[in-house]
Design an enzyme around this catalytic site. Sequence first.
Site, PDB file in Angstrom:
ATOM      1  N   ASN A  58       0.795  -1.236   0.000  1.00 42.69           N
ATOM      2  CA  ASN A  58       0.000   0.000   0.000  1.00 42.69           C
ATOM      3  C   ASN A  58       0.826   1.284   0.000  1.00 42.69           C
ATOM      4  O   ASN A  58       0.466   2.267  -0.628  1.00 42.69           O
ATOM      5  CB  ASN A  58      -1.008  -0.012   1.151  1.00 42.69           C
ATOM      6  CG  ASN A  58      -0.332  -0.061   2.497  1.00 42.69           C
ATOM      7  OD1 ASN A  58       0.757  -0.619   2.650  1.00 42.69           O
ATOM      8  ND2 ASN A  58      -0.956   0.531   3.487  1.00 42.69           N
ATOM      9  N   GLU A 113       7.459   0.878  16.491  1.00 36.93           N
ATOM     10  CA  GLU A 113       8.610   1.413  15.774  1.00 36.93           C
ATOM     11  C   GLU A 113       8.584   2.928  15.928  1.00 36.93           C
ATOM     12  O   GLU A 113       7.533   3.520  16.123  1.00 36.93           O
ATOM     13  CB  GLU A 113       8.574   0.954  14.299  1.00 36.93           C
ATOM     14  CG  GLU A 113       8.740  -0.572  14.209  1.00 36.93           C
ATOM     15  CD  GLU A 113       8.785  -1.180  12.795  1.00 36.93           C
ATOM     16  OE1 GLU A 113       8.404  -0.510  11.835  1.00 36.93           O
ATOM     17  OE2 GLU A 113       9.213  -2.347  12.695  1.00 36.93           O
TER      18      GLU A 113
END
Length: 489
Positions: A157, A470
């Site tokens: 994506n 993250e």
Amino acid sequence: PTMAHSKALLVLENFIGGKFVPCSSYIDSYNPSTGDVYCRVPDSGKEEVEAAVKAAKEAFPIWSSKSPLERSQILNKLADLIEHDLEAFAQAESKDQGKTITFARTVDIPRAVHNFRFFASSILHHVTECTEMPAMGCVHYTSRAPVGVAGLISPWNLPLYLLTWKIAPAIACGNTVVAKPSEMTSVTAWMMCKLLEKAGVPAGVVNVVFGTGAKAGEALVCHPDVPLLSFTGSTLTAQRITEKSAPHCKRLSLELGGKNPAIIFDDADLHQCIPTTVRSSFANQGEICLCTSRIFVQRGIYNEFLKRFVEETKKWKTGNPSDPTINVGALISKEHLEKVRNYVKKAQAEGARVLCGEGVDPLALPPGNQKGYFMLPTIITEVKDESCCMQEEIFGPVTCVVAFDTEEEVIKRANGVKYGLAATVWSGNVGRVHRVAHRLQSGLVWTNCWLVRDLNLPFGGMKASGIGREGAKDSYEFFTEVKTITIKH
Ligand code: NAD
């Protein structure tokens, strides 16, 4: 295909040990806006992954012993080179993925550049801990070292954006990597490989193996010399990766799907909320893990919201992604388009109402795009919380709007799905915003805005949306191994 036809195809090669290497077999890759095969992607397997891991292992001693400053300079150089070719990268991303050229120019490629610059900078600013035990005559401190060869697996994506979000921290910390982009969107990763040598990235530090998840991906997941895996993709694939990597006790970072709610209270500033919610529902064809797909609107403003939301959505133009005035491009594949359409059909069969888009409004496409995988932004209402459209990740330009009465009720309903990635809260009441944000089961909560990110802070999901985070500190911790050292004097 005829010779003339096959000559026109773009043929990618794996990048292993600093060299482009052809593969024995290839997969067709489609241009989603025309439905034509335009590119051939290596169909790598065990053999190619083995060669890439070997190259990464060989490069590790030299790369990991460089100072953070040396690595930082190389990352910055790579960022400059990508930025220099920004337009070519944006054109390629739009053609390969179906996303609009405007989105690729303003979001995907600038963010890929920023990922390298950000980690080039943040790697210079980490400090480790130290404690003292005077009575024992001891001092303790921690040291952090790169882990080794990191396996990086990314989805289709936001191809270069998400791949570089992994490569940048992994190599900034001194690891070497074997990356496997999605077989549906491999072109910009291949283009980036062409810049690595010029940027000063030594051979073997970044290896890219193209191919399917089942073959190339699994070979990487199962490789005994790849101790850590950073994966972004679907929850189903993550389960398989967890299973397959379990015998090796690998370190995993899993960034997965979402079913993200927007909660709109009756004191929300609709002037800002409506265009932002159109964007959060339909940006990148709704193919962003952070896209809103369940909109809860407080009863008092429900009718007004719905009317204005539909009006604003209808302003979005669907069509040829290379036209800069277009807002909605093509979906990634024919199969995905069918899957997304089927959700709308299922909702209708359950008695829900489709207010605009799929099956309701005409979709006019230019002659060259008739076979592309297009779908209009679609708004569904009168749908139950238990419906698959309110429970499952659709990952397309479809959003559901429902009414609620109380704060207590909406928190429960918003939390009533298996996912927990991102949520949006709209209210002018700061106390309420805090209360609701604290109680939502969601790794990210945006209030009165959407998709505003500071890469310093943790990114990731709860529940079925992932494991691990993250971000500046979180990626540093994931991509390094910590050791506690005690010195007695
Ligand atoms: P996917 O899980 O099908 O594929 C992701 C990657 O994994 C691809 O490179 C694929 O080839 C690979 N893969 C597939 N099977 C594998 C296997 N058995 N072993 C190893 N690798 C394998 O996901 P997708 O359809 O490419 O992407 C869409 C999904 O990604 C959505 O669920 C979306 O929410 C999620 N996503 C999450 C985030 C996030 O940060 N949380 C960001 C973007 C997308």
